[in-house]
Scaffold this motif. Structure first.
Motif, PDB file in Angstrom:
ATOM      1  N   LYS A 159      -1.703 -21.004   9.351  1.00 19.40           N
ATOM      2  CA  LYS A 159      -1.659 -21.506  10.715  1.00 19.40           C
ATOM      3  C   LYS A 159      -0.392 -22.335  10.887  1.00 19.40           C
ATOM      4  O   LYS A 159      -0.096 -23.195  10.082  1.00 19.40           O
ATOM      5  CB  LYS A 159      -2.896 -22.354  11.001  1.00 19.40           C
ATOM      6  N   THR A 193      -5.633  -9.627  -0.234  1.00 18.67           N
ATOM      7  CA  THR A 193      -5.959 -10.361   0.976  1.00 18.67           C
ATOM      8  C   THR A 193      -4.749 -11.196   1.361  1.00 18.67           C
ATOM      9  O   THR A 193      -4.162 -11.881   0.537  1.00 18.67           O
ATOM     10  CB  THR A 193      -7.169 -11.283   0.771  1.00 18.67           C
ATOM     11  N   VAL A 194      -4.396 -11.112   2.587  1.00 11.97           N
ATOM     12  CA  VAL A 194      -3.294 -11.889   3.107  1.00 11.97           C
ATOM     13  C   VAL A 194      -3.888 -13.099   3.801  1.00 11.97           C
ATOM     14  O   VAL A 194      -4.626 -12.964   4.781  1.00 11.97           O
ATOM     15  CB  VAL A 194      -2.449 -11.059   4.103  1.00 11.97           C
ATOM     16  N   LYS A 195      -3.566 -14.254   3.260  1.00  9.12           N
ATOM     17  CA  LYS A 195      -4.066 -15.479   3.854  1.00  9.12           C
ATOM     18  C   LYS A 195      -3.160 -15.840   5.026  1.00  9.12           C
ATOM     19  O   LYS A 195      -1.958 -16.022   4.873  1.00  9.12           O
ATOM     20  CB  LYS A 195      -4.069 -16.597   2.817  1.00  9.12           C
ATOM     21  N   GLU A 196      -3.752 -15.936   6.178  1.00  7.10           N
ATOM     22  CA  GLU A 196      -2.986 -16.256   7.372  1.00  7.10           C
ATOM     23  C   GLU A 196      -2.745 -17.760   7.417  1.00  7.10           C
ATOM     24  O   GLU A 196      -3.677 -18.558   7.340  1.00  7.10           O
ATOM     25  CB  GLU A 196      -3.738 -15.806   8.619  1.00  7.10           C
TER      26      GLU A 196
END
Length: 138
Positions: free
Chosen positions: A41, A36-39
Protein backbone atom coordinates in the motif's frame (compact mmCIF):
# COMPACT_ATOMS: atom_id res chain seq x y z
CA UNK A 1 24.70 -63.67 -17.92
CA UNK A 2 21.50 -65.51 -17.94
CA UNK A 3 18.19 -64.30 -19.18
CA UNK A 4 16.92 -64.30 -15.61
CA UNK A 5 19.62 -61.86 -14.46
CA UNK A 6 19.06 -59.57 -17.45
CA UNK A 7 15.33 -59.49 -16.68
CA UNK A 8 15.97 -58.67 -12.99
CA UNK A 9 18.44 -55.85 -13.85
CA UNK A 10 16.02 -54.48 -16.44
CA UNK A 11 13.13 -54.47 -14.00
CA UNK A 12 15.23 -52.90 -11.22
CA UNK A 13 16.55 -50.25 -13.65
CA UNK A 14 13.05 -49.51 -14.87
CA UNK A 15 11.74 -49.17 -11.29
CA UNK A 16 14.60 -46.87 -10.23
CA UNK A 17 14.09 -44.70 -13.32
CA UNK A 18 10.33 -44.58 -12.74
CA UNK A 19 10.81 -43.59 -9.08
CA UNK A 20 13.32 -40.84 -9.95
CA UNK A 21 11.18 -39.37 -12.73
CA UNK A 22 8.04 -39.73 -10.61
CA UNK A 23 9.66 -37.87 -7.71
CA UNK A 24 10.91 -35.10 -9.96
CA UNK A 25 7.49 -34.76 -11.58
CA UNK A 26 5.75 -34.71 -8.19
CA UNK A 27 7.99 -31.98 -6.77
CA UNK A 28 7.90 -29.97 -9.97
CA UNK A 29 4.12 -29.96 -10.33
CA UNK A 30 2.61 -30.35 -6.90
CA UNK A 31 5.21 -28.84 -4.60
CA UNK A 32 6.00 -25.71 -6.57
CA UNK A 33 6.19 -22.72 -4.24
CA UNK A 34 3.17 -20.50 -4.42
CA UNK A 35 3.95 -17.28 -6.15
CA UNK A 36 2.03 -14.69 -4.21
CA UNK A 37 2.62 -11.06 -4.89
CA UNK A 38 2.17 -9.02 -1.78
CA UNK A 39 0.56 -5.74 -2.69
CA UNK A 40 2.27 -2.83 -1.00
CA UNK A 41 0.00 0.00 0.00
CA UNK A 42 1.41 3.35 -1.01
CA UNK A 43 0.54 6.87 0.04
CA UNK A 44 1.06 10.13 -1.78
CA UNK A 45 1.96 13.63 -0.70
CA UNK A 46 1.40 16.39 -3.26
CA UNK A 47 4.01 19.12 -3.49
CA UNK A 48 1.89 21.02 -5.97
CA UNK A 49 2.63 23.10 -9.03
CA UNK A 50 6.10 24.57 -9.33
CA UNK A 51 7.35 27.02 -11.94
CA UNK A 52 11.01 27.50 -12.73
CA UNK A 53 13.17 29.23 -15.30
CA UNK A 54 15.14 26.89 -17.52
CA UNK A 55 18.86 27.58 -17.24
CA UNK A 56 20.37 29.51 -20.15
CA UNK A 57 17.00 29.77 -21.86
CA UNK A 58 13.94 31.97 -22.06
CA UNK A 59 11.70 28.98 -21.40
CA UNK A 60 9.82 28.11 -18.24
CA UNK A 61 9.33 24.69 -16.69
CA UNK A 62 5.99 23.92 -15.09
CA UNK A 63 5.78 20.80 -12.94
CA UNK A 64 3.28 19.26 -10.60
CA UNK A 65 5.06 16.86 -8.25
CA UNK A 66 3.71 14.09 -6.04
CA UNK A 67 5.82 12.12 -3.55
CA UNK A 68 5.08 8.42 -3.07
CA UNK A 69 5.79 6.65 0.23
CA UNK A 70 5.05 3.31 1.83
CA UNK A 71 4.50 4.64 5.35
CA UNK A 72 1.70 7.10 6.02
CA UNK A 73 3.52 8.49 9.05
CA UNK A 74 6.17 10.03 6.79
CA UNK A 75 3.56 12.61 5.78
CA UNK A 76 3.82 13.97 9.33
CA UNK A 77 7.49 14.69 8.63
CA UNK A 78 6.88 16.06 5.14
CA UNK A 79 4.16 18.58 5.99
CA UNK A 80 6.18 20.82 8.37
CA UNK A 81 9.18 20.65 6.02
CA UNK A 82 7.24 21.36 2.82
CA UNK A 83 8.87 24.77 2.31
CA UNK A 84 12.38 23.28 2.68
CA UNK A 85 11.49 20.46 0.31
CA UNK A 86 10.06 22.91 -2.23
CA UNK A 87 13.20 25.05 -1.98
CA UNK A 88 15.48 22.05 -2.58
CA UNK A 89 13.37 20.96 -5.55
CA UNK A 90 13.41 24.47 -7.01
CA UNK A 91 17.23 24.57 -6.74
CA UNK A 92 17.40 21.32 -8.69
CA UNK A 93 14.93 22.55 -11.31
CA UNK A 94 16.71 25.90 -11.79
CA UNK A 95 20.02 24.12 -12.41
CA UNK A 96 18.69 22.27 -15.47
CA UNK A 97 19.05 23.39 -19.06
CA UNK A 98 16.83 22.38 -21.98
CA UNK A 99 18.95 19.43 -23.05
CA UNK A 100 18.99 17.88 -19.57
CA UNK A 101 15.19 18.12 -19.38
CA UNK A 102 14.57 16.61 -22.80
CA UNK A 103 13.41 13.07 -23.34
CA UNK A 104 12.64 10.20 -21.06
CA UNK A 105 16.22 9.85 -19.79
CA UNK A 106 16.29 13.50 -18.82
CA UNK A 107 13.06 13.21 -16.86
CA UNK A 108 14.20 10.00 -15.15
CA UNK A 109 17.45 11.65 -14.11
CA UNK A 110 15.50 14.66 -12.83
CA UNK A 111 13.19 12.37 -10.83
CA UNK A 112 16.23 10.81 -9.17
CA UNK A 113 17.70 14.21 -8.33
CA UNK A 114 14.39 15.48 -6.95
CA UNK A 115 14.06 12.36 -4.81
CA UNK A 116 17.57 12.94 -3.41
CA UNK A 117 16.69 16.60 -2.72
CA UNK A 118 13.65 15.46 -0.72
CA UNK A 119 15.69 12.90 1.20
CA UNK A 120 18.14 15.66 2.20
CA UNK A 121 15.32 17.21 4.22
CA UNK A 122 13.50 14.05 5.36
CA UNK A 123 15.94 11.16 5.43
CA UNK A 124 13.79 8.07 5.05
CA UNK A 125 13.91 4.92 2.98
CA UNK A 126 10.10 4.86 3.15
CA UNK A 127 9.97 7.55 0.43
CA UNK A 128 9.96 5.43 -2.68
CA UNK A 129 9.31 7.58 -5.71
CA UNK A 130 8.59 10.99 -7.17
CA UNK A 131 6.04 11.50 -9.92
CA UNK A 132 5.68 14.38 -12.32
CA UNK A 133 1.92 14.67 -12.70
CA UNK A 134 2.55 17.58 -15.03
CA UNK A 135 5.79 18.40 -16.86
CA UNK A 136 5.75 21.23 -19.39
CA UNK A 137 8.68 23.16 -20.82
CA UNK A 138 7.39 26.18 -22.71
Amino acid sequence: MTVKKVMIFSIVGFLVTAIVFGGVFYFAVYKAPEKTVKEVKTFSFPIGELYSNVKDSRKILKTNIVIEMIDEKIQEKLEPNKSKITNNIMEVLRSKDESSLAGEKGQQALRTEVLEAIKQVVDSDKITNVYFVEFIVQ
